[in-house]
Design a protein around this motif. Structure first.
Motif, PDB file in Angstrom:
ATOM      1  N   GLY A 147      42.078  55.514  78.376  1.00 47.94           N
ATOM      2  CA  GLY A 147      41.230  54.560  79.077  1.00 47.94           C
ATOM      3  C   GLY A 147      42.012  53.350  79.583  1.00 47.94           C
ATOM      4  O   GLY A 147      41.741  52.830  80.672  1.00 47.94           O
ATOM      5  N   MET A 148      42.991  52.902  78.799  1.00 42.93           N
ATOM      6  CA  MET A 148      43.848  51.799  79.254  1.00 42.93           C
ATOM      7  C   MET A 148      44.642  52.197  80.487  1.00 42.93           C
ATOM      8  O   MET A 148      44.843  51.388  81.402  1.00 42.93           O
ATOM      9  CB  MET A 148      44.799  51.382  78.128  1.00 42.93           C
ATOM     10  CG  MET A 148      44.141  50.608  77.010  1.00 42.93           C
ATOM     11  SD  MET A 148      45.332  50.038  75.784  1.00 42.93           S
ATOM     12  CE  MET A 148      44.269  49.098  74.697  1.00 42.93           C
ATOM     13  N   LEU A 149      45.098  53.452  80.529  1.00 44.48           N
ATOM     14  CA  LEU A 149      45.828  53.917  81.713  1.00 44.48           C
ATOM     15  C   LEU A 149      44.913  53.946  82.936  1.00 44.48           C
ATOM     16  O   LEU A 149      45.340  53.579  84.042  1.00 44.48           O
ATOM     17  CB  LEU A 149      46.408  55.306  81.447  1.00 44.48           C
ATOM     18  CG  LEU A 149      47.760  55.347  80.747  1.00 44.48           C
ATOM     19  CD1 LEU A 149      48.103  56.778  80.357  1.00 44.48           C
ATOM     20  CD2 LEU A 149      48.851  54.783  81.644  1.00 44.48           C
ATOM     21  N   GLY A 196      43.392  51.405  88.079  1.00 44.98           N
ATOM     22  CA  GLY A 196      42.442  50.729  88.953  1.00 44.98           C
ATOM     23  C   GLY A 196      42.899  49.333  89.331  1.00 44.98           C
ATOM     24  O   GLY A 196      42.789  48.925  90.502  1.00 44.98           O
ATOM     25  N   ARG A 197      43.441  48.587  88.374  1.00 47.12           N
ATOM     26  CA  ARG A 197      43.935  47.249  88.673  1.00 47.12           C
ATOM     27  C   ARG A 197      45.122  47.305  89.621  1.00 47.12           C
ATOM     28  O   ARG A 197      45.252  46.478  90.538  1.00 47.12           O
ATOM     29  CB  ARG A 197      44.337  46.564  87.368  1.00 47.12           C
ATOM     30  CG  ARG A 197      44.777  45.113  87.524  1.00 47.12           C
ATOM     31  CD  ARG A 197      45.063  44.484  86.188  1.00 47.12           C
ATOM     32  NE  ARG A 197      46.122  45.205  85.478  1.00 47.12           N
ATOM     33  CZ  ARG A 197      46.544  44.880  84.260  1.00 47.12           C
ATOM     34  NH1 ARG A 197      45.971  43.877  83.613  1.00 47.12           N
ATOM     35  NH2 ARG A 197      47.505  45.559  83.686  1.00 47.12           N
ATOM     36  N   HIS A 198      45.998  48.309  89.423  1.00 49.04           N
ATOM     37  CA  HIS A 198      47.159  48.440  90.303  1.00 49.04           C
ATOM     38  C   HIS A 198      46.735  48.802  91.723  1.00 49.04           C
ATOM     39  O   HIS A 198      47.320  48.308  92.691  1.00 49.04           O
ATOM     40  CB  HIS A 198      48.096  49.508  89.741  1.00 49.04           C
ATOM     41  CG  HIS A 198      49.378  49.638  90.506  1.00 49.04           C
ATOM     42  ND1 HIS A 198      50.391  48.711  90.434  1.00 49.04           N
ATOM     43  CD2 HIS A 198      49.804  50.591  91.368  1.00 49.04           C
ATOM     44  CE1 HIS A 198      51.396  49.073  91.206  1.00 49.04           C
ATOM     45  NE2 HIS A 198      51.060  50.206  91.788  1.00 49.04           N
ATOM     46  N   ARG A 206      45.988  47.169  97.482  1.00 46.91           N
ATOM     47  CA  ARG A 206      45.158  46.891  98.663  1.00 46.91           C
ATOM     48  C   ARG A 206      45.242  45.424  99.064  1.00 46.91           C
ATOM     49  O   ARG A 206      45.199  45.087 100.250  1.00 46.91           O
ATOM     50  CB  ARG A 206      43.713  47.273  98.376  1.00 46.91           C
ATOM     51  CG  ARG A 206      43.445  48.767  98.384  1.00 46.91           C
ATOM     52  CD  ARG A 206      41.960  49.054  98.463  1.00 46.91           C
ATOM     53  NE  ARG A 206      41.254  48.561  97.280  1.00 46.91           N
ATOM     54  CZ  ARG A 206      41.008  49.308  96.216  1.00 46.91           C
ATOM     55  NH1 ARG A 206      41.436  50.572  96.161  1.00 46.91           N
ATOM     56  NH2 ARG A 206      40.353  48.800  95.180  1.00 46.91           N
ATOM     57  N   ALA A 207      45.364  44.540  98.071  1.00 52.62           N
ATOM     58  CA  ALA A 207      45.454  43.109  98.383  1.00 52.62           C
ATOM     59  C   ALA A 207      46.776  42.761  99.062  1.00 52.62           C
ATOM     60  O   ALA A 207      46.827  41.924  99.953  1.00 52.62           O
ATOM     61  CB  ALA A 207      45.285  42.290  97.117  1.00 52.62           C
ATOM     62  N   HIS A 210      51.707  56.250  87.139  1.00 52.49           N
ATOM     63  CA  HIS A 210      50.316  56.279  86.689  1.00 52.49           C
ATOM     64  C   HIS A 210      49.679  57.647  86.962  1.00 52.49           C
ATOM     65  O   HIS A 210      49.002  58.215  86.104  1.00 52.49           O
ATOM     66  CB  HIS A 210      49.505  55.193  87.413  1.00 52.49           C
ATOM     67  CG  HIS A 210      49.570  53.840  86.772  1.00 52.49           C
ATOM     68  ND1 HIS A 210      50.575  52.937  87.058  1.00 52.49           N
ATOM     69  CD2 HIS A 210      48.772  53.238  85.862  1.00 52.49           C
ATOM     70  CE1 HIS A 210      50.374  51.831  86.362  1.00 52.49           C
ATOM     71  NE2 HIS A 210      49.289  51.984  85.622  1.00 52.49           N
ATOM     72  N   THR A 211      49.915  58.160  88.174  1.00 51.67           N
ATOM     73  CA  THR A 211      49.288  59.421  88.580  1.00 51.67           C
ATOM     74  C   THR A 211      49.780  60.581  87.729  1.00 51.67           C
ATOM     75  O   THR A 211      48.987  61.420  87.279  1.00 51.67           O
ATOM     76  CB  THR A 211      49.567  59.689  90.061  1.00 51.67           C
ATOM     77  OG1 THR A 211      49.144  58.567  90.841  1.00 51.67           O
ATOM     78  CG2 THR A 211      48.830  60.929  90.527  1.00 51.67           C
TER      79      THR A 211
END
Length: 335
Positions: free
Chosen positions: A214-216, A221-223, A228-229, A242-243
């Motif tokens: 879940g942390m991953l 999601g945060r990354h 996008r930002a 991550h992937t």
């Protein structure tokens, strides 16, 4: 007079097809996990340093080899030695309980792999989580040893519960030898108790696996929001890491739940509904799950991919030399 429920015998065509696919799944599973084991064991023999990830994969592949052996024994037991009046024979129960124990050991090792991915990839901001991740990344060998010790403790508890329950049911059957259906119900309840006891022993490792996975997912999601930002390009090593990690862990979660559900469902199929064909399908699913996860582990590990490329290159060059020699028979042999 109490009569036993008749079990529809399996046609020989279905049994032969099941044996063929069992041998095929056994061969594929042994080949894939032996490849993972031998690639890492070769570096260990050559005294080359093994990364923490390679150490976990070495241990996990060893448990998978034992797992495939037990499933193949289970298939042979079901097709050749399972008697119509003795559905839950002691040997069949022993194979299932041993499968549960090895399956549980594999879960502990995958939990270590999940914690390793989490400590290496996730970027923590809280000081406690940062220190915990640093400690985990350094203590993976000790965690593997601890996982093995906990697996051994759970194994002893499961075996003690299984053999004590089997002894109690045997004594009860001797005292009540005139009630065949009651004896069968006692044997079923004793085995169900042992199966559930072994299943409950895997809850702590499964919860730790879910928390780290879940942390991953949260970190990914945060990354993605940060990307996008900042409107970064498509080449991102962190996103790729991550992937790959999530592909390995999510596939294990799905395959683990699938194999466990197949194992749970196979027991009422055999004891209540008397369907050997349904049990054969469950065993096939249980054997396919470790092989599928081994393929994903190989595709996500750089060293294992290089070893596969080396083997394919060697096979291609050997085939080319053989074709060239057949095309020109005047070419002299080297030896």
């Amino acid at each position: 007079m109490v009569t036993l429920t008749h079990i529809v015998s399996v046609p020989s065509e279905v049994r032969n097809a099941f044996l063929f696919f069992s041998v095929l799944e056994f061969a594929v599973g042994i080949l894939l996990n032996a490849f993972i084991f031998l690639v890492n064991f070769r570096d260990l023999v050559r005294r080359q340093p093994l990364s923490h990830c390679d150490l976990v994969l070495l241990s996990l592949s060893l448990t998978r080899l034992v797992l495939h052996g037990l499933l193949f024994l289970k298939a042979i037991q079901l097709t050749h030695f399972q008697r119509m009046k003795d559905l839950l024979s002691f040997s069949y129960q022993t194979i299932i309980v041993l499968w549960m124990i090895v399956h549980q050991a594999g879960l502990w090792l995958t939990m270590c792999l999940s914690l390793l991915y989490c400590s290496k990839i996730v970027r923590f901001s809280h000081a406690f989580l940062l220190h915990a991740a640093s400690w985990i990344s350094r203590k993976i060998p000790q965690m593997l040893l601890g996982a093995m010790v906990l697996s051994c403790v759970c194994t002893l508890l499961c075996l003690w519960d299984f053999f004590s329950g089997s002894h109690l049911s045997a004594v009860t059957r001797l005292l009540m030898n005139n009630s065949t259906e009651l004896n069968l119900n006692i044997a079923k309840l004793s085995f169900f108790h042992s199966f559930l006891f072994c299943s409950l022993a895997s809850i702590p490792s499964f919860l730790l696996f879910l928390v780290s996975s879940g942390m991953l997912v949260f970190s990914l999601g945060r990354h993605m929001r940060m990307m996008r930002a900042k409107t970064r390009g498509s080449e991102d090593p962190s996103l790729e890491a991550h992937t790959r990690a999530l592909r390995s862990l999510v596939s294990f979660f799905c395959l683990y739940v699938l194999s466990l559900c197949a194992a749970l469902f196979s027991i009422p199929l055999l004891t209540l509904w008397h369907s050997k064909v349904g049990v054969m399908v469950c065993i096939g699913i249980m054997a396919a799950c470790p092989s599928g996860h081994a393929v994903i582990l190989i595709s996500g590990n750089a060293k294992l991919r290089r070893a596969v490329d080396t083997i394919l290159l060697w096979a291609k060059s050997s085939f080319k030399v053989r074709v060239d020699h057949k095309a020109d028979p005047r070419m002299p042999d080297l030896c």
